[in-house]
Design a protein around this motif. Structure first.
Motif, short mmCIF file in Angstrom:
data_model
loop_
_atom_site.label_atom_id
_atom_site.label_comp_id
_atom_site.label_asym_id
_atom_site.label_seq_id
_atom_site.Cartn_x
_atom_site.Cartn_y
_atom_site.Cartn_z
N TYR A 2 41.16 40.41 44.11
CA TYR A 2 39.84 39.79 44.09
C TYR A 2 39.59 39.30 42.67
O TYR A 2 39.64 40.10 41.72
N ILE A 3 39.34 38.00 42.56
CA ILE A 3 39.11 37.45 41.23
C ILE A 3 37.96 36.46 41.23
O ILE A 3 37.63 35.86 42.25
N GLY A 4 37.39 36.28 40.05
CA GLY A 4 36.37 35.26 39.87
C GLY A 4 37.03 33.96 39.45
O GLY A 4 38.26 33.81 39.51
N ASN A 5 36.22 33.03 39.04
CA ASN A 5 36.70 31.74 38.57
C ASN A 5 37.63 31.94 37.36
O ASN A 5 37.26 32.57 36.37
N LYS A 6 38.85 31.38 37.45
CA LYS A 6 39.84 31.64 36.38
C LYS A 6 39.43 31.00 35.06
O LYS A 6 39.87 31.41 34.00
N ASN A 7 38.59 29.95 35.13
CA ASN A 7 38.13 29.33 33.89
C ASN A 7 37.13 30.20 33.14
O ASN A 7 37.11 30.22 31.91
N TYR A 8 36.29 30.88 33.89
CA TYR A 8 35.19 31.62 33.26
C TYR A 8 35.45 33.11 33.16
O TYR A 8 34.73 33.80 32.46
N SER A 9 36.41 33.61 33.92
CA SER A 9 36.67 35.06 33.91
C SER A 9 38.08 35.31 33.44
O SER A 9 39.02 35.38 34.23
N SER A 10 38.22 35.47 32.11
CA SER A 10 39.57 35.74 31.61
C SER A 10 40.05 37.11 32.08
O SER A 10 41.25 37.35 32.19
N TRP A 11 39.10 38.01 32.40
CA TRP A 11 39.52 39.30 32.97
C TRP A 11 40.24 39.07 34.28
O TRP A 11 41.22 39.75 34.59
N SER A 12 39.75 38.13 35.07
CA SER A 12 40.38 37.83 36.35
C SER A 12 41.74 37.17 36.16
O SER A 12 42.69 37.43 36.89
N MET A 13 41.80 36.31 35.19
CA MET A 13 43.01 35.52 34.93
C MET A 13 44.19 36.42 34.56
O MET A 13 45.33 36.15 34.95
N GLN A 22 29.77 40.66 48.15
CA GLN A 22 31.18 40.54 48.56
C GLN A 22 32.01 41.71 48.05
O GLN A 22 32.97 42.14 48.68
N LEU A 23 31.61 42.24 46.88
CA LEU A 23 32.39 43.34 46.30
C LEU A 23 31.95 44.71 46.79
O LEU A 23 32.64 45.71 46.56
N GLN A 24 30.80 44.72 47.48
CA GLN A 24 30.31 46.00 48.01
C GLN A 24 31.33 46.56 48.99
O GLN A 24 31.83 45.85 49.84
N GLY A 25 31.68 47.81 48.86
CA GLY A 25 32.67 48.40 49.76
C GLY A 25 34.10 48.11 49.32
O GLY A 25 35.04 48.64 49.89
N VAL A 26 34.25 47.25 48.31
CA VAL A 26 35.60 46.97 47.78
C VAL A 26 35.79 47.75 46.49
O VAL A 26 36.76 48.48 46.33
N SER A 27 34.83 47.59 45.56
CA SER A 27 34.93 48.28 44.27
C SER A 27 33.61 48.92 43.88
O SER A 27 32.56 48.28 44.00
N PRO A 28 33.65 50.15 43.40
CA PRO A 28 32.41 50.81 42.97
C PRO A 28 31.81 50.19 41.71
O PRO A 28 30.64 50.39 41.42
N THR A 29 32.61 49.43 40.95
CA THR A 29 32.08 48.84 39.72
C THR A 29 31.35 47.51 40.00
O THR A 29 30.56 47.06 39.18
N GLY A 30 31.66 46.87 41.13
CA GLY A 30 31.05 45.57 41.43
C GLY A 30 31.50 44.50 40.45
O GLY A 30 30.77 43.55 40.17
N LYS A 31 32.71 44.65 39.91
CA LYS A 31 33.24 43.67 38.96
C LYS A 31 34.60 43.18 39.41
O LYS A 31 35.28 43.83 40.21
N VAL A 32 34.98 42.04 38.89
CA VAL A 32 36.34 41.53 39.13
C VAL A 32 37.10 41.57 37.81
O VAL A 32 36.48 41.49 36.74
N PRO A 33 38.40 41.71 37.83
CA PRO A 33 39.28 41.73 38.99
C PRO A 33 39.35 43.09 39.68
O PRO A 33 39.07 44.13 39.07
N VAL A 34 39.75 43.04 40.94
CA VAL A 34 40.00 44.25 41.73
C VAL A 34 41.30 44.04 42.49
O VAL A 34 41.47 42.98 43.13
N LEU A 35 42.18 45.02 42.43
CA LEU A 35 43.42 44.96 43.20
C LEU A 35 43.32 45.96 44.34
O LEU A 35 42.97 47.13 44.12
N VAL A 36 43.62 45.49 45.56
CA VAL A 36 43.60 46.38 46.72
C VAL A 36 45.01 46.46 47.28
O VAL A 36 45.64 45.43 47.57
N ASP A 37 45.52 47.69 47.37
CA ASP A 37 46.85 47.93 47.93
C ASP A 37 46.67 48.95 49.05
O ASP A 37 46.73 50.16 48.81
#
Ligand SMILES: N[C@@H](CCC(=O)N[C@@H](CS)C(=O)NCC(=O)O)C(=O)O
Length: 78
Positions: free
Chosen positions: A5-16, A48-63
């Motif tokens: 799960y990632i945000g916009n790659k231009n604005y979210s270097s954490w996601s990138m 959208q992140l509810q139930g995926v990550s407790p932090t509510g932030k991206v990036p999130v990896l689900v395996d």
């Protein structure tokens, strides 16, 4: 298959960062875009992140049953 799960790659270097790592390492994954509308609790982003990550932030990896929600932790995990 891994889901990233990632945000916009231009604005979210954490996601990138994990996106580049997975691509560079040749690890197959499904990219799940999360649109930044706002970070308010009622935003589409947070919903959208509810139930995926407790932090509510991206990036999130689900395996499967495992969720990793920090960039460095994702890097170590993969
Ligand atoms: N420590 C986290 C930081 C992630 C982070 O702050 N992501 C931002 C987008 S670049 C976010 O989701 N912010 C939402 C918020 O602050 O509510 C990581 O390394 O993954």
């Amino acid at each position: 298959m891994l889901q990233l799960y990632i945000g916009n790659k231009n604005y979210s270097s954490w996601s990138m960062r994990p996106w580049v790592l997975l691509r560079q390492a040749g690890i197959p994954f499904e990219e799940v875009p999360v649109r930044f509308d706002s970070f308010d609790a009622s935003s589409q982003f947070k919903r959208q992140l509810q139930g995926v990550s407790p932090t509510g932030k991206v990036p999130v990896l689900v395996d499967g049953d495992l969720t990793v929600w920090d960039t460095l932790a994702i890097a170590e995990y993969v």
